[in-house]
Write a protein that holds these residues in place. Structure first.
Motif, PDB file in Angstrom:
ATOM      1  N   ASN A  17      41.248  42.488  44.582  1.00 43.97           N
ATOM      2  CA  ASN A  17      42.325  42.306  45.545  1.00 43.97           C
ATOM      3  C   ASN A  17      43.613  41.823  44.878  1.00 43.97           C
ATOM      4  O   ASN A  17      43.787  40.624  44.668  1.00 43.97           O
ATOM      5  N   ARG A  28      46.708  37.821  39.089  1.00 42.21           N
ATOM      6  CA  ARG A  28      46.903  37.943  40.530  1.00 42.21           C
ATOM      7  C   ARG A  28      47.724  36.760  41.009  1.00 42.21           C
ATOM      8  O   ARG A  28      47.433  35.609  40.669  1.00 42.21           O
ATOM      9  N   ARG A  86      36.625  38.558  40.609  1.00 42.22           N
ATOM     10  CA  ARG A  86      35.882  38.773  41.863  1.00 42.22           C
ATOM     11  C   ARG A  86      35.554  37.429  42.525  1.00 42.22           C
ATOM     12  O   ARG A  86      35.671  37.279  43.742  1.00 42.22           O
ATOM     13  N   ASP A  89      38.672  36.004  44.081  1.00 37.43           N
ATOM     14  CA  ASP A  89      38.935  36.701  45.344  1.00 37.43           C
ATOM     15  C   ASP A  89      38.107  36.091  46.467  1.00 37.43           C
ATOM     16  O   ASP A  89      38.613  35.834  47.560  1.00 37.43           O
ATOM     17  N   ASP A  93      40.395  34.272  49.300  1.00 35.61           N
ATOM     18  CA  ASP A  93      40.588  35.191  50.420  1.00 35.61           C
ATOM     19  C   ASP A  93      39.838  34.754  51.679  1.00 35.61           C
ATOM     20  O   ASP A  93      39.872  35.429  52.688  1.00 35.61           O
TER      21      ASP A  93
END
Length: 97
Positions: A17, A28, A86, A89, A93
């Motif tokens: 993401n 990110r 991962r 995320d 999230d």
């Protein structure tokens, strides 16, 4: 542990993401609703990273937190970094319960 090729990193990033390969790292940036929300996310990521013994570089700019992953001991991005992306995320999230 082998360093991933640029193509492998780019392919892996498609399933993540908002992550991208930049300046030799997987990065990110996340904008949180409030400064303390970002700080809380950093705390949760930090606790997870400590348990995994794989630590992201973290830059905090008011409500925006940037995570950067690179396996320094290997000199590049490895599968360990993709796995941690991962994990991050999953942490940022979803709100803490």
């Amino acid at each position: 542990m082998a360093v991933l090729s640029d193509e492998e990193v780019d392919a892996a990033a498609k399933d993540l993401n908002g992550w991208e390969r930049s300046d030799g790292a997987l990065r990110r940036s996340v904008k949180f609703p409030a400064f303390l929300d970002g700080i809380d996310a950093v705390r949760r990521v930090g606790e997870h990273a400590e348990a995994k013994d794989h630590h992201p570089d973290i830059d905090i700019r008011w409500r925006t937190v940037t995570f950067a992953l690179v396996t320094h001991s290997e000199g590049g991005i490895t599968s360990k970094d993709v796995e941690m992306a991962r994990d991050i995320d999953g942490i940022v999230d979803r709100p803490e319960t």
